[in-house]
Design a protein around this motif. Structure first.
Motif, PDB file in Angstrom:
ATOM      1  N   LEU A   1      53.968  19.160 -20.683  1.00 25.58           N
ATOM      2  CA  LEU A   1      52.563  18.843 -20.957  1.00 25.58           C
ATOM      3  C   LEU A   1      52.101  19.488 -22.260  1.00 25.58           C
ATOM      4  O   LEU A   1      51.321  18.896 -23.007  1.00 25.58           O
ATOM      5  N   GLY A   2      52.588  20.693 -22.546  1.00 29.55           N
ATOM      6  CA  GLY A   2      52.281  21.323 -23.824  1.00 29.55           C
ATOM      7  C   GLY A   2      52.829  20.507 -24.989  1.00 29.55           C
ATOM      8  O   GLY A   2      52.160  20.345 -26.017  1.00 29.55           O
ATOM      9  N   ASP A   3      54.032  19.973 -24.814  1.00 28.75           N
ATOM     10  CA  ASP A   3      54.607  19.105 -25.850  1.00 28.75           C
ATOM     11  C   ASP A   3      53.765  17.842 -26.017  1.00 28.75           C
ATOM     12  O   ASP A   3      53.594  17.341 -27.133  1.00 28.75           O
ATOM     13  N   LEU A   4      53.243  17.322 -24.910  1.00 33.27           N
ATOM     14  CA  LEU A   4      52.387  16.136 -24.963  1.00 33.27           C
ATOM     15  C   LEU A   4      51.138  16.419 -25.802  1.00 33.27           C
ATOM     16  O   LEU A   4      50.731  15.591 -26.617  1.00 33.27           O
ATOM     17  N   LEU A   5      50.561  17.581 -25.607  1.00 30.91           N
ATOM     18  CA  LEU A   5      49.376  17.958 -26.390  1.00 30.91           C
ATOM     19  C   LEU A   5      49.711  18.032 -27.873  1.00 30.91           C
ATOM     20  O   LEU A   5      48.894  17.674 -28.715  1.00 30.91           O
TER      21      LEU A   5
ATOM     22  N   ASP B   1      44.044   9.900 -26.571  1.00 29.19           N
ATOM     23  CA  ASP B   1      43.054   8.834 -26.401  1.00 29.19           C
ATOM     24  C   ASP B   1      41.613   9.338 -26.371  1.00 29.19           C
ATOM     25  O   ASP B   1      40.699   8.596 -26.040  1.00 29.19           O
ATOM     26  N   VAL B   2      41.410  10.602 -26.722  1.00 29.72           N
ATOM     27  CA  VAL B   2      40.051  11.132 -26.822  1.00 29.72           C
ATOM     28  C   VAL B   2      40.053  12.245 -27.875  1.00 29.72           C
ATOM     29  O   VAL B   2      41.069  12.916 -28.072  1.00 29.72           O
ATOM     30  N   ALA B   3      38.922  12.368 -28.559  1.00 30.76           N
ATOM     31  CA  ALA B   3      38.780  13.416 -29.569  1.00 30.76           C
ATOM     32  C   ALA B   3      37.481  14.181 -29.314  1.00 30.76           C
ATOM     33  O   ALA B   3      36.507  13.624 -28.811  1.00 30.76           O
ATOM     34  N   PHE B   4      37.510  15.443 -29.672  1.00 32.18           N
ATOM     35  CA  PHE B   4      36.340  16.306 -29.558  1.00 32.18           C
ATOM     36  C   PHE B   4      36.085  16.930 -30.920  1.00 32.18           C
ATOM     37  O   PHE B   4      37.004  17.468 -31.536  1.00 32.18           O
ATOM     38  N   ASP B   5      34.841  16.848 -31.370  1.00 34.88           N
ATOM     39  CA  ASP B   5      34.435  17.505 -32.598  1.00 34.88           C
ATOM     40  C   ASP B   5      33.741  18.791 -32.175  1.00 34.88           C
ATOM     41  O   ASP B   5      32.611  18.771 -31.682  1.00 34.88           O
ATOM     42  N   VAL B   6      34.438  19.900 -32.336  1.00 32.98           N
ATOM     43  CA  VAL B   6      33.919  21.197 -31.916  1.00 32.98           C
ATOM     44  C   VAL B   6      33.536  21.974 -33.164  1.00 32.98           C
ATOM     45  O   VAL B   6      34.397  22.509 -33.867  1.00 32.98           O
ATOM     46  N   ARG B   7      32.251  21.925 -33.470  1.00 29.65           N
ATOM     47  CA  ARG B   7      31.718  22.601 -34.652  1.00 29.65           C
ATOM     48  C   ARG B   7      32.498  22.246 -35.914  1.00 29.65           C
ATOM     49  O   ARG B   7      32.858  23.097 -36.712  1.00 29.65           O
ATOM     50  N   GLY B   8      32.791  20.971 -36.061  1.00 30.05           N
ATOM     51  CA  GLY B   8      33.459  20.489 -37.257  1.00 30.05           C
ATOM     52  C   GLY B   8      34.977  20.462 -37.182  1.00 30.05           C
ATOM     53  O   GLY B   8      35.628  19.910 -38.061  1.00 30.05           O
TER      54      GLY B   8
ATOM     55  N   ALA C   1      43.139  14.880 -27.456  1.00 31.48           N
ATOM     56  CA  ALA C   1      43.713  15.157 -26.140  1.00 31.48           C
ATOM     57  C   ALA C   1      43.894  13.852 -25.369  1.00 31.48           C
ATOM     58  O   ALA C   1      43.661  12.765 -25.904  1.00 31.48           O
ATOM     59  N   HIS C   2      44.283  13.994 -24.127  1.00 29.14           N
ATOM     60  CA  HIS C   2      44.536  12.860 -23.239  1.00 29.14           C
ATOM     61  C   HIS C   2      43.542  12.911 -22.091  1.00 29.14           C
ATOM     62  O   HIS C   2      43.498  13.906 -21.357  1.00 29.14           O
ATOM     63  N   LYS C   3      42.757  11.859 -21.957  1.00 33.26           N
ATOM     64  CA  LYS C   3      41.720  11.820 -20.923  1.00 33.26           C
ATOM     65  C   LYS C   3      42.274  12.141 -19.542  1.00 33.26           C
ATOM     66  O   LYS C   3      41.680  12.904 -18.792  1.00 33.26           O
ATOM     67  N   ALA C   4      43.401  11.528 -19.202  1.00 33.24           N
ATOM     68  CA  ALA C   4      43.946  11.689 -17.846  1.00 33.24           C
ATOM     69  C   ALA C   4      44.289  13.148 -17.552  1.00 33.24           C
ATOM     70  O   ALA C   4      44.035  13.631 -16.445  1.00 33.24           O
ATOM     71  N   VAL C   5      44.847  13.852 -18.527  1.00 36.43           N
ATOM     72  CA  VAL C   5      45.209  15.254 -18.309  1.00 36.43           C
ATOM     73  C   VAL C   5      43.947  16.095 -18.137  1.00 36.43           C
ATOM     74  O   VAL C   5      43.844  16.896 -17.199  1.00 36.43           O
ATOM     75  N   LEU C   6      42.985  15.905 -19.026  1.00 36.54           N
ATOM     76  CA  LEU C   6      41.738  16.672 -18.935  1.00 36.54           C
ATOM     77  C   LEU C   6      41.029  16.412 -17.610  1.00 36.54           C
ATOM     78  O   LEU C   6      40.566  17.344 -16.944  1.00 36.54           O
ATOM     79  N   ALA C   7      40.943  15.148 -17.230  1.00 37.58           N
ATOM     80  CA  ALA C   7      40.232  14.770 -16.008  1.00 37.58           C
ATOM     81  C   ALA C   7      40.946  15.265 -14.755  1.00 37.58           C
ATOM     82  O   ALA C   7      40.297  15.609 -13.757  1.00 37.58           O
ATOM     83  N   THR C   8      42.253  15.312 -14.799  1.00 37.13           N
ATOM     84  CA  THR C   8      43.019  15.796 -13.649  1.00 37.13           C
ATOM     85  C   THR C   8      42.754  17.267 -13.391  1.00 37.13           C
ATOM     86  O   THR C   8      42.700  17.705 -12.250  1.00 37.13           O
TER      87      THR C   8
END
Length: 172
Positions: free
Chosen positions: A20-24, A31-38, A43-50
């Motif tokens: 899973l670390g390799d997947l990251l 399939d998803v992106a986060f803009d964290v203070r620029g 990341a992958h929605k399914a992993v985060l949601a799980t």
């Protein structure tokens, strides 16, 4: 000839967190992106949601984040979000190399922020790990701040340790 006893085979240790670390690390398959203070994190929605009920609601529920290409997060530091996402994928708490456990104020501050993020995203195991670190690193200069944090985020064990620390300090 006597019957041969079956050999006991030992399964190798789990390497799921490595995979899973390799997947990251493979950013092209996210399939998803986060803009964290620029700073952008993919990341992958399914992993985060799980792993997080909050991400489940944000990414698959009726919240507006479900349809957004890039979700803005302005109230978490990028280094904290990176540690949170890393934990989600690997179940291992890894802090930046320049933050070593001990008396370093930056280390304690990072763990406090990570506890807040863990609470926000419903990551109970990570939250307990942060509580444990803060319990081990409690001192007179951080006890009041840590007690307020413990009270705000319902960290009963950490709150008890802070109160005990304070009562011992008042007795001496």
């Amino acid at each position: 000839m006597p019957p041969v006893a079956p050999r006991r085979l030992r399964a190798p240790p789990s390497d799921l967190s490595k995979h899973l670390g390799d997947l990251l690390d493979r950013q092209d398959q996210t399939d998803v992106a986060f803009d964290v203070r620029g700073e952008v994190f993919r990341a992958h929605k399914a992993v985060l949601a799980t792993r997080s009920p909050v991400f489940m609601a944000e990414l698959y529920g009726g919240m507006k984040e479900k349809v957004m290409e890039c979700i803005a997060i302005d109230d978490i530091q990028p280094v904290v979000f990176s540690a949170l996402v890393g934990f989600i994928y690997t179940d291992v708490l890894v802090l930046p190399g320049d933050l070593l456990e001990g008396d370093d104020d930056d280390y304690k501050e990072m763990v406090r922020h990570l506890l807040e993020a863990a609470d926000r995203y419903g990551m109970e195991r990570l939250k307990l790990m942060c509580e444990s670190i803060l319990c081990r690193n409690l001192d007179g200069s951080t006890v009041e701040t840590t007690l307020a944090l413990a009270d705000q985020h319902y960290c009963t064990a950490l709150k008890d340790v802070c109160l005990q620390f304070m009562s011992l300090g008042l007795q001496g």
